[in-house]
Design a protein around this motif. Structure first.
Motif, PDB file in Angstrom:
ATOM      1  N   ASP A  20       0.702  -1.266  -0.002  1.00 22.47           N
ATOM      2  CA  ASP A  20      -0.092  -0.232  -0.333  1.00 22.47           C
ATOM      3  C   ASP A  20       0.429   1.116  -0.299  1.00 22.47           C
ATOM      4  OD1 ASP A  20       0.824   0.210   2.647  1.00 22.47           O
ATOM      5  OD2 ASP A  20      -0.826  -0.356   3.679  1.00 22.47           O
ATOM      6  N   ARG A  21       0.814   2.511   0.297  1.00 24.26           N
ATOM      7  CA  ARG A  21       1.133   3.884   0.248  1.00 24.26           C
ATOM      8  C   ARG A  21       1.596   4.177   1.365  1.00 24.26           C
ATOM      9  NH1 ARG A  21       1.240   6.936  -3.344  1.00 24.26           N
ATOM     10  NH2 ARG A  21       1.294   9.166  -1.950  1.00 24.26           N
ATOM     11  N   ARG A  22       2.493   3.375   2.351  1.00 25.98           N
ATOM     12  CA  ARG A  22       3.207   3.160   3.548  1.00 25.98           C
ATOM     13  C   ARG A  22       4.227   3.832   2.631  1.00 25.98           C
ATOM     14  NH1 ARG A  22       4.490  -0.915   7.676  1.00 25.98           N
ATOM     15  NH2 ARG A  22       5.637   0.164   9.298  1.00 25.98           N
ATOM     16  N   LEU A  23       4.715   5.176   3.611  1.00 28.04           N
ATOM     17  CA  LEU A  23       5.724   5.866   3.168  1.00 28.04           C
ATOM     18  C   LEU A  23       6.869   5.797   4.139  1.00 28.04           C
ATOM     19  CD1 LEU A  23       4.140   8.219   1.135  1.00 28.04           C
ATOM     20  CD2 LEU A  23       5.582   6.784   0.095  1.00 28.04           C
ATOM     21  N   ARG A  24       7.900   5.787   3.849  1.00 27.59           N
ATOM     22  CA  ARG A  24       9.352   5.927   5.071  1.00 27.59           C
ATOM     23  C   ARG A  24       9.605   7.433   4.802  1.00 27.59           C
ATOM     24  NH1 ARG A  24      13.456   3.061   3.783  1.00 27.59           N
ATOM     25  NH2 ARG A  24      12.358   1.670   4.997  1.00 27.59           N
ATOM     26  N   VAL A  25       9.366   8.532   5.756  1.00 26.17           N
ATOM     27  CA  VAL A  25       8.929  10.164   6.027  1.00 26.17           C
ATOM     28  C   VAL A  25      10.059  10.741   6.632  1.00 26.17           C
ATOM     29  CG1 VAL A  25       7.863  11.859   6.140  1.00 26.17           C
ATOM     30  CG2 VAL A  25       6.779   9.829   5.290  1.00 26.17           C
ATOM     31  N   MET A  26      10.935  11.333   6.290  1.00 28.12           N
ATOM     32  CA  MET A  26      12.241  12.032   7.780  1.00 28.12           C
ATOM     33  C   MET A  26      11.507  13.457   7.596  1.00 28.12           C
ATOM     34  SD  MET A  26      15.939  12.618   7.491  1.00 28.12           S
ATOM     35  CE  MET A  26      16.613  13.578   6.476  1.00 28.12           C
ATOM     36  N   VAL A  27      10.856  14.450   8.942  1.00 28.89           N
ATOM     37  CA  VAL A  27      10.499  15.004   9.074  1.00 28.89           C
ATOM     38  C   VAL A  27      12.363  16.067  10.129  1.00 28.89           C
ATOM     39  CG1 VAL A  27       8.944  16.870   9.994  1.00 28.89           C
ATOM     40  CG2 VAL A  27       8.341  14.453   9.807  1.00 28.89           C
ATOM     41  N   LEU A  28      12.786  17.055   9.293  1.00 28.62           N
ATOM     42  CA  LEU A  28      13.337  18.224   9.558  1.00 28.62           C
ATOM     43  C   LEU A  28      12.841  19.133  10.774  1.00 28.62           C
ATOM     44  CD1 LEU A  28      16.065  18.259   6.419  1.00 28.62           C
ATOM     45  CD2 LEU A  28      15.237  16.360   8.068  1.00 28.62           C
ATOM     46  N   GLY A  29      13.469  18.813  11.615  1.00 29.44           N
ATOM     47  CA  GLY A  29      12.923  19.834  12.958  1.00 29.44           C
ATOM     48  C   GLY A  29      11.512  19.037  13.698  1.00 29.44           C
ATOM     49  N   GLY A  30      11.778  18.172  13.636  1.00 30.11           N
ATOM     50  CA  GLY A  30      10.717  17.169  14.102  1.00 30.11           C
ATOM     51  C   GLY A  30      10.243  17.355  15.450  1.00 30.11           C
ATOM     52  N   THR A  31      10.674  17.650  16.033  1.00 34.21           N
ATOM     53  CA  THR A  31      10.166  17.920  17.644  1.00 34.21           C
ATOM     54  C   THR A  31       9.652  19.446  18.125  1.00 34.21           C
ATOM     55  OG1 THR A  31      11.722  19.123  18.293  1.00 34.21           O
ATOM     56  CG2 THR A  31      12.059  16.301  18.430  1.00 34.21           C
ATOM     57  N   GLY A  32       9.633  20.641  16.120  1.00 28.04           N
ATOM     58  CA  GLY A  32       9.183  21.363  16.627  1.00 28.04           C
ATOM     59  C   GLY A  32       7.521  21.452  16.940  1.00 28.04           C
ATOM     60  N   PHE A  33       7.075  23.343  16.865  1.00 31.27           N
ATOM     61  CA  PHE A  33       5.929  23.843  16.485  1.00 31.27           C
ATOM     62  C   PHE A  33       5.342  23.031  15.453  1.00 31.27           C
ATOM     63  CE2 PHE A  33       2.720  27.329  15.106  1.00 31.27           C
ATOM     64  CZ  PHE A  33       1.293  26.345  16.466  1.00 31.27           C
ATOM     65  N   LEU A  34       5.764  22.831  15.203  1.00 30.59           N
ATOM     66  CA  LEU A  34       4.862  22.312  13.559  1.00 30.59           C
ATOM     67  C   LEU A  34       5.822  20.757  13.010  1.00 30.59           C
ATOM     68  CD1 LEU A  34       4.654  25.079  10.879  1.00 30.59           C
ATOM     69  CD2 LEU A  34       2.552  23.917  11.652  1.00 30.59           C
ATOM     70  N   GLY A  35       6.218  20.416  13.402  1.00 31.93           N
ATOM     71  CA  GLY A  35       6.851  19.557  13.243  1.00 31.93           C
ATOM     72  C   GLY A  35       6.827  17.904  13.920  1.00 31.93           C
ATOM     73  N   GLN A  36       6.815  18.154  15.038  1.00 36.86           N
ATOM     74  CA  GLN A  36       6.173  16.727  16.237  1.00 36.86           C
ATOM     75  C   GLN A  36       5.137  16.466  15.769  1.00 36.86           C
ATOM     76  OE1 GLN A  36       7.196  17.969  20.668  1.00 36.86           O
ATOM     77  NE2 GLN A  36       5.643  16.398  20.882  1.00 36.86           N
ATOM     78  N   PRO A  37       3.941  18.100  15.876  1.00 38.62           N
ATOM     79  CA  PRO A  37       2.119  17.029  15.333  1.00 38.62           C
ATOM     80  C   PRO A  37       2.400  16.765  14.138  1.00 38.62           C
ATOM     81  CG  PRO A  37       2.438  19.351  15.191  1.00 38.62           C
ATOM     82  CD  PRO A  37       3.649  19.092  16.276  1.00 38.62           C
ATOM     83  N   VAL A  38       3.195  17.137  13.082  1.00 42.41           N
ATOM     84  CA  VAL A  38       3.543  16.531  11.583  1.00 42.41           C
ATOM     85  C   VAL A  38       3.528  14.664  11.636  1.00 42.41           C
ATOM     86  CG1 VAL A  38       4.524  15.915   9.322  1.00 42.41           C
ATOM     87  CG2 VAL A  38       3.664  18.032  10.542  1.00 42.41           C
ATOM     88  N   CYS A  39       4.919  14.825  12.500  1.00 42.79           N
ATOM     89  CA  CYS A  39       5.055  13.349  12.936  1.00 42.79           C
ATOM     90  C   CYS A  39       4.073  12.600  13.463  1.00 42.79           C
ATOM     91  CB  CYS A  39       6.741  12.988  14.366  1.00 42.79           C
ATOM     92  SG  CYS A  39       8.022  14.067  12.652  1.00 42.79           S
ATOM     93  N   ARG A  40       3.719  12.779  14.434  1.00 42.13           N
ATOM     94  CA  ARG A  40       3.024  12.329  14.858  1.00 42.13           C
ATOM     95  C   ARG A  40       1.305  12.009  14.292  1.00 42.13           C
ATOM     96  NH1 ARG A  40       3.733   9.129  17.745  1.00 42.13           N
ATOM     97  NH2 ARG A  40       2.175   8.119  17.306  1.00 42.13           N
ATOM     98  N   ARG A  41       1.043  12.369  13.210  1.00 35.08           N
ATOM     99  CA  ARG A  41      -0.078  12.122  12.455  1.00 35.08           C
ATOM    100  C   ARG A  41       0.011  11.604  11.089  1.00 35.08           C
ATOM    101  NH1 ARG A  41      -4.481  15.130  10.449  1.00 35.08           N
ATOM    102  NH2 ARG A  41      -4.255  17.063  12.568  1.00 35.08           N
TER     103      ARG A  41
END
Length: 331
Positions: A20-41
């Motif tokens: 399926d469309r399971r992806l590997r995603v790297m989030v720079l700034g992943g603990t920040g205001f936007l980055g953290q909720p993006v990682c969780r979602r």
């Protein structure tokens, strides 16, 4: 250079490995205001997520964390990390403006993106890069006008200039085939974890001080008449996730806002209401031109390409902002 279309690389790898469309995603700034909720979602949607931040800390199940100071990292450092993680998509949620000098803003915005693009060009396959841009890239428009993506950027503040340079670097890399780039020009975001140096972060801190003291808050603020496009954090996170997964977004700049101009005064009052802290609001008289008089994003392209539309109600996001402030400064 891979000859497949913009989205075929991502689709093929995901379907071959996971069905399926399971992806590997790297989030720079992943603990920040936007980055953290993006990682969780993204993790909640079943994707493999790697957050990159200056200091590693636990972000919950499904999110791995790599420590790297992105402001100082050289191209070789970023390339090594990309080779290790082997992502399908990189979300650049790093950068910022609050509490930073102009030199620091250049480092965490422009230099970071230049090095990221150079490092991505060394990979054997083409990745998607989702850049989080800003409404401030556009500058100002006449009152009543909207800002479409076709508008020529004319920023009135250094942060907007730096974000424009980031978008240009990514657009050129996309044209050269080095990566699949998309920039989201995001409005003024409201939600839990608001940066402390931002207007609403400062107001929340003062309201919390008054609440703990058991008295009335007194807010003495600069003029609050500027009207901007404010948008909820949850809505922005949803748009970013769609930009990660949706086909057909490569090469585009996409506005993410509410398509509504509201005054900073209204937002401060909404936060006061959410806090239920008795407050005296004292607003200084304006002695010069507003930094930003009017900003309203045209969000039609987001609906067309992402199938995304925002909520009209910001109260729930403001309530979450307040509850996070209370948790951050416990009694």
């Amino acid at each position: 250079m891979i000859e497949q279309g913009d989205d075929m690389v991502i689709k093929q790898r995901s379907q071959d490995e996971d069905g399926d469309r399971r992806l590997r995603v790297m989030v720079l700034g992943g603990t920040g205001f936007l980055g953290q909720p993006v990682c969780r979602r993204l993790a909640d949607h079943g994707h493999d997520v790697v957050a990159v931040a200056r200091h590693a800390r636990h972000l919950g199940s499904g999110v791995a964390v790599r420590a790297l100071d992105l402001a100082e990292a050289q191209v070789d450092d970023v390339a090594a990390l990309l080779a290790e993680v082997d992502p399908d998509v990189v979300v650049n949620a790093a950068g910022g403006m609050w509490g930073l000098t102009e030199e620091q803003m250049v480092a965490v915005n422009v230099t970071l993106v230049e090095r990221l693009v150079a490092a991505a060009g060394r990979l054997p396959r083409r990745i998607r890069l989702v850049q989080l841009g800003s409404v401030h890239e556009y500058g100002l428009v006449p009152i009543g006008a909207s800002m479409p993506e076709t508008m020529t950027p004319a920023p009135v503040m250094p942060y907007g200039e730096f974000k424009v340079r980031c978008a240009e670097v990514i657009a050129e890399a996309h044209r050269q085939g080095a990566l699949e780039g998309v920039t989201l020009r995001i409005g003024n975001v409201i939600g839990a974890g608001q940066p402390r140096h931002s207007l609403l972060g400062v107001v929340a801190g003062k309201l919390r001080e008054a609440q703990l003291a058991g008295g009335r808050a007194r807010l003495e603020l600069a003029p609050l008449g500027s009207q901007r496009d404010f948008v909820g954090l949850g809505e922005v996170v949803a748009a970013i996730v769609l930009a990660v997964t949706r086909p057909g977004v490569g090469g585009h700049v996409i506005n993410i806002g509410r398509g509504v101009a509201a005054s900073a005064r209204d937002m401060v009052q909404l936060l006061i209401d959410a806090s239920e802290v008795p407050t005296d609001l004292v607003e200084a008289e304006r002695t010069g031109p507003a930094e930003t008089t009017w900003q309203r994003l045209d969000i039609a392209l987001a609906a067309e390409l992402l199938g995304w539309s925002p909520s009209d109600d910001l109260y729930a996001e403001m309530k979450q902002l307040w509850e996070h402030s209370v948790a951050r400064v416990p009694a």
